[in-house]
Design a protein around this motif. Structure first.
Motif, PDB file in Angstrom:
ATOM      1  N   CYS A   1     -83.533 -18.832  -8.736  1.00 56.43           N
ATOM      2  CA  CYS A   1     -83.230 -20.063  -8.401  1.00 56.43           C
ATOM      3  C   CYS A   1     -84.518 -20.845  -7.682  1.00 56.43           C
TER       4      CYS A   1
ATOM      5  N   VAL B   1     -83.598 -24.586  -7.444  1.00 56.15           N
ATOM      6  CA  VAL B   1     -82.070 -24.560  -7.287  1.00 56.15           C
ATOM      7  C   VAL B   1     -81.746 -23.996  -5.833  1.00 56.15           C
TER       8      VAL B   1
ATOM      9  N   PRO C   1     -77.118 -28.224  -9.456  1.00 58.73           N
ATOM     10  CA  PRO C   1     -77.574 -28.329  -8.182  1.00 58.73           C
ATOM     11  C   PRO C   1     -77.497 -27.244  -7.237  1.00 58.73           C
TER      12      PRO C   1
ATOM     13  N   ARG D   1     -82.401 -28.379 -12.887  1.00 54.21           N
ATOM     14  CA  ARG D   1     -81.574 -28.547 -11.333  1.00 54.21           C
ATOM     15  C   ARG D   1     -80.786 -29.934 -11.443  1.00 54.21           C
TER      16      ARG D   1
ATOM     17  N   LEU E   1     -80.205 -22.024 -16.418  1.00 60.63           N
ATOM     18  CA  LEU E   1     -81.058 -22.821 -15.502  1.00 60.63           C
ATOM     19  C   LEU E   1     -82.111 -23.523 -16.367  1.00 60.63           C
TER      20      LEU E   1
END
Ligand code: F0G
Length: 456
Positions: free
Chosen positions: A203, A208, A175, A171, A166
């Motif tokens: 996330c 994300v 995705p 992002r 990440l």
């Protein structure tokens, strides 16, 4: 303490075992691919736990209440309401099975240059990500890749590797993050709530969306209750709710913990996203209130989603799979441990070290199960996941496993003892198994339809 099944048998279906010479002929006619063997010629069928479960009398009677109206049928509202209650997600999109939900999701999220991480992607999930150009990346913890490692939560995501991904890709390139519960391709192993929570938090930090592949959500919740600290006194439904509360969405094949023979769904919290996904749904599956399903299927599944949350059912189910694992171990068959929720995985590499990965040892064991006992399992090894690198060299699967998946509410312990005996006999005489080569293969998901022949 034993957990007997909280149901009894009301109807039976005959099965029979073809003679050995007939089994040999059937294997040849099927190109040594067990997916191509007629089901009538299989004695104990452990190919999959998907869509193969026995429905309850409540579910069978619900079929008669199926409302087959094209739009806004009564059955749709029953299906939607139960899933909204279980997942806490407002937007439910019915699909004919799990891979249709995946296809719709990844038509929106997967592209060339993008990476979709998960603990382990199931093969249809991986294929759907790749079909739209993205890369499906497996980030299960190292213990999850070691069949002998003893770890209570072998399906967990490696949070360090996820964070690295990440941080370095951001992002735009990442995705969506998935997590498969239980982790089917990694041995049906559970993912702890702690890991689900931390994955979700990570996330969120990077903006994300986090999705569950929720095929076996109830089995995962039962394991959390038994193994994770702090959950012993919680109701299954509460644990399930907490799992879904961490996610922005979910895909599911209802052929597993929906206790149905067909069906699936995609659920999301975000209304705008739901709108875009619904356009794909209409194009590919059907009107948004039935997706790919008949009203009667929606009815049966609505009951199935309630029944699967009964703890006495889950205790008997997980207990049966556990006993099956013990029966195999008692006959010196090496299995992936601890046993998972829906299947036992035999470590074929340990049994057949004389067969190299490019000659598909786990496939060879799968063929032997049919030849010796008319038992059908499935290879999860280099036939399913092996690849050719650009330089032409063979890249094997991390593990060479044979999965024996146990259909829900279908076989007795006696059937599974028989399978353990057959597997034990093969393990005791490994030299009788030889390698295989592919003679015909399709471009995607080759293990379903490839034809093979014994290697010279
Ligand atoms: N995700 C997981 C974790 C699965 O196990 C499956 C199916 C799917 C997605 C796709 O669902 O079949 O309804 O399209 N697993 C079956 C199996 C086929 O045998 O493990 P589907």
């Amino acid at each position: 303490m034993a957990f007997p099944e909280p149901y009894r048998v009301k109807m039976v279906e005959s099965i029979s075992r073809p003679r050995r010479d007939v089994r040999e002929r059937i294997l040849e006619e099927a190109g040594f691919n067990v997916f191509l063997i007629p089901a009538k010629d299989v004695f104990v069928d452990l190919l999959t736990d998907s869509g193969t479960g026995a429905m309850s009398d409540r579910q069978w009677s619900a079929l008669l209440q199926g409302d087959e109206s094209y739009a806004q049928a009564k059955s749709w509202f029953r299906f939607r309401d139960v899933l909204q209650r279980i997942t806490g997600m407002d937007h439910v999109l019915p699909t004919h099975q799990g891979r249709a939900a995946e296809n719709i999701l990844f038509s929106e999220f997967s592209r060339e240059g993008r990476v979709i991480p998960s603990n382990n992607h199931f093969d249809t999930t991986r294929a759907n990500v790749e079909y739209y150009g993205g890369e499906a990346l497996d980030l299960v913890i190292p213990e999850g890749r070691d069949p002998r490692a003893d770890h209570p939560f072998k399906g967990n995501i490696d949070l360090g590797r996820l964070e690295d991904l990440l941080r370095t890709r951001g992002r735009e390139d990442v995705p969506l993050c998935m997590c498969t519960v239980t982790n089917n391709s990694g041995g049906g192993q559970l993912v702890s709530l702690d890991n689900i929570r931390k994955t979700s938090a990570l996330c969120r930090e990077y903006g994300v969306p986090f999705f569950l592949d929720a095929c076996r959500f109830a089995e995962n919740a039962y394991f959390i209750k038994r193994r994770e600290e702090g959950y012993a006194d919680k109701e299954i439904v509460q644990i399930v709710y907490e799992m879904f509360a961490c996610a922005d969405g979910a895909t599911m094949s209802a052929k597993k913990d929906g206790l149905g023979n067909i069906g699936g769904f995609l659920a999301v919290r975000d209304g705008d996203l739901a709108g875009r996904l619904r356009n794909h749904l209409i194009l590919q599956e059907g009107f948004p209130t039935y997706g790919g399903l008949a009203g009667r299927d929606l009815e049966a599944l609505a009951r199935g989603f309630e029944e699967v949350l009964e703890e006495s059912y889950l205790a008997a189910r997980i207990g049966q799979v556990y006993r099956f694992g013990e029966a195999l171990k008692a006959r010196s068959v090496p299995i992936l441990e601890p046993t998972g929720g829906h299947a036992v995985y035999i470590d074929a590499r340990a049994i057949l070290p004389h067969i190299p990965p490019e000659a598909f040892p786990a496939h060879s064991f799968t063929v032997a199960l049919y030849r010796e006992g008319a038992v059908r399992g499935v290879e999860i090894g280099s036939l399913m996941f092996g690849k050719r690198a650009e330089d032409g060299s063979f890249v094997p699967s991390a593990l060479e496993l044979v999965r024996l998946a146990v259909p829900r509410r279908v076989y007795t312990d006696n059937h599974l003892e028989y399978v353990a005996e057959v597997a034990g006999a093969i393990t005791a005489a490994p030299d009788r198994c030889g390698g295989f080569r592919i003679v015909e293969e399709p471009p995607f998901l080759r293990h379903f339809t490839a034809k093979l022949a014994p290697a010279e």
